[in-house]
Design an enzyme around this catalytic site. Structure first.
Site, short mmCIF file in Angstrom:
data_model
loop_
_atom_site.label_atom_id
_atom_site.label_comp_id
_atom_site.label_asym_id
_atom_site.label_seq_id
_atom_site.Cartn_x
_atom_site.Cartn_y
_atom_site.Cartn_z
N LYS A 47 79.96 46.12 -10.73
CA LYS A 47 79.84 44.82 -10.07
C LYS A 47 79.66 43.71 -11.12
O LYS A 47 80.28 42.65 -11.02
CB LYS A 47 78.63 44.86 -9.14
CG LYS A 47 78.79 43.98 -7.94
CD LYS A 47 77.78 44.34 -6.87
CE LYS A 47 77.67 43.21 -5.88
NZ LYS A 47 76.82 43.52 -4.75
N LYS A 51 69.13 49.73 -11.29
CA LYS A 51 68.62 49.63 -9.92
C LYS A 51 67.25 50.28 -9.87
O LYS A 51 66.96 51.19 -10.68
CB LYS A 51 69.58 50.38 -8.97
CG LYS A 51 69.53 49.90 -7.55
CD LYS A 51 70.44 48.72 -7.27
CE LYS A 51 70.34 48.25 -5.85
NZ LYS A 51 71.23 47.13 -5.58
N GLY A 81 74.38 38.55 10.45
CA GLY A 81 73.08 38.37 9.80
C GLY A 81 73.15 37.21 8.83
O GLY A 81 73.87 36.24 9.06
N SER A 140 81.42 41.42 3.27
CA SER A 140 80.32 41.47 2.29
C SER A 140 79.60 42.81 2.25
O SER A 140 78.89 43.08 1.28
CB SER A 140 79.28 40.40 2.64
OG SER A 140 78.50 40.81 3.76
P1 NAD Z 1 71.34 41.16 7.34
O1 NAD Z 1 70.39 42.29 7.52
O2 NAD Z 1 70.81 39.78 7.33
O3 NAD Z 1 72.49 41.23 8.48
C1 NAD Z 1 73.05 42.38 8.95
C2 NAD Z 1 73.44 42.14 10.40
O4 NAD Z 1 74.15 43.28 10.87
C3 NAD Z 1 72.24 41.93 11.31
O5 NAD Z 1 72.43 40.79 12.12
C4 NAD Z 1 72.21 43.22 12.14
O6 NAD Z 1 71.69 43.00 13.45
C5 NAD Z 1 73.67 43.57 12.17
N1 NAD Z 1 73.94 45.00 12.47
C6 NAD Z 1 73.22 46.08 12.08
N2 NAD Z 1 73.79 47.21 12.58
C7 NAD Z 1 74.88 46.81 13.27
C8 NAD Z 1 75.87 47.50 14.02
N3 NAD Z 1 75.85 48.84 14.17
N4 NAD Z 1 76.87 46.79 14.59
C9 NAD Z 1 76.89 45.44 14.47
N5 NAD Z 1 75.97 44.74 13.79
C10 NAD Z 1 74.97 45.41 13.20
O7 NAD Z 1 72.13 41.48 5.99
P2 NAD Z 1 72.97 40.47 5.09
O8 NAD Z 1 72.12 39.96 4.00
O9 NAD Z 1 73.71 39.53 5.97
O10 NAD Z 1 73.99 41.50 4.42
C11 NAD Z 1 75.08 42.02 5.13
C12 NAD Z 1 75.79 43.05 4.27
O11 NAD Z 1 76.23 42.43 3.06
C13 NAD Z 1 74.89 44.21 3.83
O12 NAD Z 1 75.69 45.38 3.72
C14 NAD Z 1 74.43 43.80 2.45
O13 NAD Z 1 74.10 44.92 1.65
C15 NAD Z 1 75.66 43.09 1.94
N6 NAD Z 1 75.37 42.13 0.87
C16 NAD Z 1 74.52 41.10 1.10
C17 NAD Z 1 74.25 40.19 0.08
C18 NAD Z 1 73.32 39.01 0.29
O14 NAD Z 1 73.28 38.13 -0.58
N7 NAD Z 1 72.58 38.95 1.39
C19 NAD Z 1 74.88 40.33 -1.17
C20 NAD Z 1 75.78 41.38 -1.36
C21 NAD Z 1 76.01 42.28 -0.33
#
Ligand code: NAD
Length: 380
Positions: A78, A90, A192, A274
């Site tokens: 990454k 990590k 999310g 994402s």
């Molecule tokens: P988050 O926890 O805020 O949001 C995840 C959303 O997915 C939540 O609203 C949850 O209710 C929903 N969800 C969970 N299970 C589900 C299902 N079975 N069907 C439909 N919706 C479902 O997480 P985030 O920060 O928005 O991150 C989202 C993804 O992106 C994750 O995989 C995370 O690892 C990845 N990511 C996030 C970041 C960041 O900066 N936040 C950076 C890189 C990667």
């Protein structure tokens, strides 16, 4: 000493075989706070290791080790892909984030991070929050991803969502010869922190959405945005999202969702999202390729957050983060073109690009001492 080693009890696990691809693995044990953690440094070829720390109730130490080894290796790629001068690392804390946390536990963790003397920088991941790392940062300077009030860059989902938007525009350009999002339909899984921001920007751009989330609050939130933008949002179940009639699928929830069961249901022309580790196995990239579905490798698309936490160590600067996040657009296009040119999957094209960057840096490291390089000195 040799004799002693020969007589040591048999391990149930070939530890050195298991960690052979990694530079260093540290087991952290602090009975007074209940801290049990593992830090894995996969590679410092590009610079000190960088990666979040996850807290999870792993059933066994082996499971935690497996996870930290896999995740730290992913961070090497990454960082290489995002052209960041950091390596892959990590941390995992074994415990239930709902019941086992305490400020003292994170301060103890901070002390272990500090003992690595700058070989490892860390911050939030699944199960940990910025507040936890405010505690850890009382014990060490090698922490990032903390709130702006504490000198950090703040919410990393903002640049992550921005990166997804660049990925979507590049994919649109590649597929349709025009980056405009208006009039297109996008299927979003997960509204999310990242997914919601992407959904709102798509509505603002005049796109239609098919969405799913297990949280009713998120669904209601996006429906009210749809009213505000006079946009079109269709809500479907967690299962129906895979067969949505849409141009592009945007996974923003959990990993492993591109698998033997789901790929055959997809009607979209591309997947750009994402969520980390979207492919259940690497061979699923090939299945997508064979089905003619363009896959934007997740670790390229979702690098915005990483770009921000890495930038923080040079003194947080939002416009610099945005400028760097914008490079995701060209990276995605380059990967699509390389995949087409060499008749390989987009994942292979992305991995090759990373391996090339790592190799170039290895050559440079032959001439300069990494430890003395100015890039190892940060503002903190
Ligand atoms: P988050 O926890 O805020 O949001 C995840 C959303 O997915 C939540 O609203 C949850 O209710 C929903 N969800 C969970 N299970 C589900 C299902 N079975 N069907 C439909 N919706 C479902 O997480 P985030 O920060 O928005 O991150 C989202 C993804 O992106 C994750 O995989 C995370 O690892 C990845 N990511 C996030 C970041 C960041 O900066 N936040 C950076 C890189 C990667």
């Amino acid at each position: 000493m040799k004799q002693q080693l020969d007589k040591s009890p048999e391990m149930s696990m070939d530890i050195f075989g298991k960690i052979s691809g990694h530079e260093q693995v540290v087991f952290c044990n602090d009975p007074s706070t209940g801290l049990q953690a593992i830090i894995a440094i996969h590679s410092t070829t590009l610079g000190p290791a960088l990666g979040g720390t996850r807290m999870y109730p792993y059933a066994t130490v082996e499971e935690a080790l497996e996870d930290v080894l896999r995740l730290s290796e992913g961070m090497t790629y990454k960082c290489a892909a995002a052209d960041i001068d950091f390596g892959g690392g990590k941390g995992v804390i074994i415990g239930n984030p709902k019941t086992d946390k305490s400020p003292a536990l994170f301060r103890a963790y901070g002390q272990f991070v500090d003992s690595l003397n700058g070989r490892f920088f860390t911050g939030t991941d699944m199960g940990t929050t910025m507040d936890d790392f405010v505690q850890a940062s009382k014990e060490t300077n090698f922490i990032n991803g903390i709130p702006e009030e504490f000198g950090g860059g703040g919410d990393s989902s903002v640049p992550t969502a921005q990166g997804v938007m660049y990925g979507l525009k590049a994919t649109n350009l590649y597929l349709f010869g025009d980056e405009s999002l208006a009039g297109k339909t996008f299927a979003i899984q997960g509204l999310g922190k990242v997914g919601f921001k992407v959904a709102e920007q798509l509505l603002e751009a005049g796109a239609s959405l098919v969405v799913t989330d297990i949280s009713q609050e998120s669904i209601e939130g996006i429906q009210s945005k749809a009213n505000a933008y006079a946009g079109n949002v269709t809500v479907v179940s967690s299962e129906e999202i895979y067969e949505a009639d849409a141009d592009i699928f945007i996974p923003c929830a959990m990993g492993g969702i591109l698998n033997d069961d789901t790929i055959e249901k997809l009607k979209v022309k591309a997947v750009v999202g994402s969520a980390n580790n979207q492919l259940k196995e690497e061979y699923h990239a090939k299945i997508l390729h064979e089905r003619g579905i363009l896959y934007a490798p997740d670790y390229i698309v979702n690098a915005g957050g990483l770009i921000q936490v890495a930038d923080e160590l040079y003194g947080a600067n939002k416009s610099r983060v945005l400028l760097k996040t914008k490079t995701i657009y060209q990276s995605i296009l380059d990967i699509y073109k390389q995949s087409e040119l060499d008749a390989i999957t987009t994942l292979e094209a992305a991995n090759r690009k990373c391996q090339q960057r790592l190799e170039e840096q290895r050559q440079r490291n032959n001439f300069y001492s990494r430890q003395k390089s100015p890039k190892w000195t940060f503002y903190k």
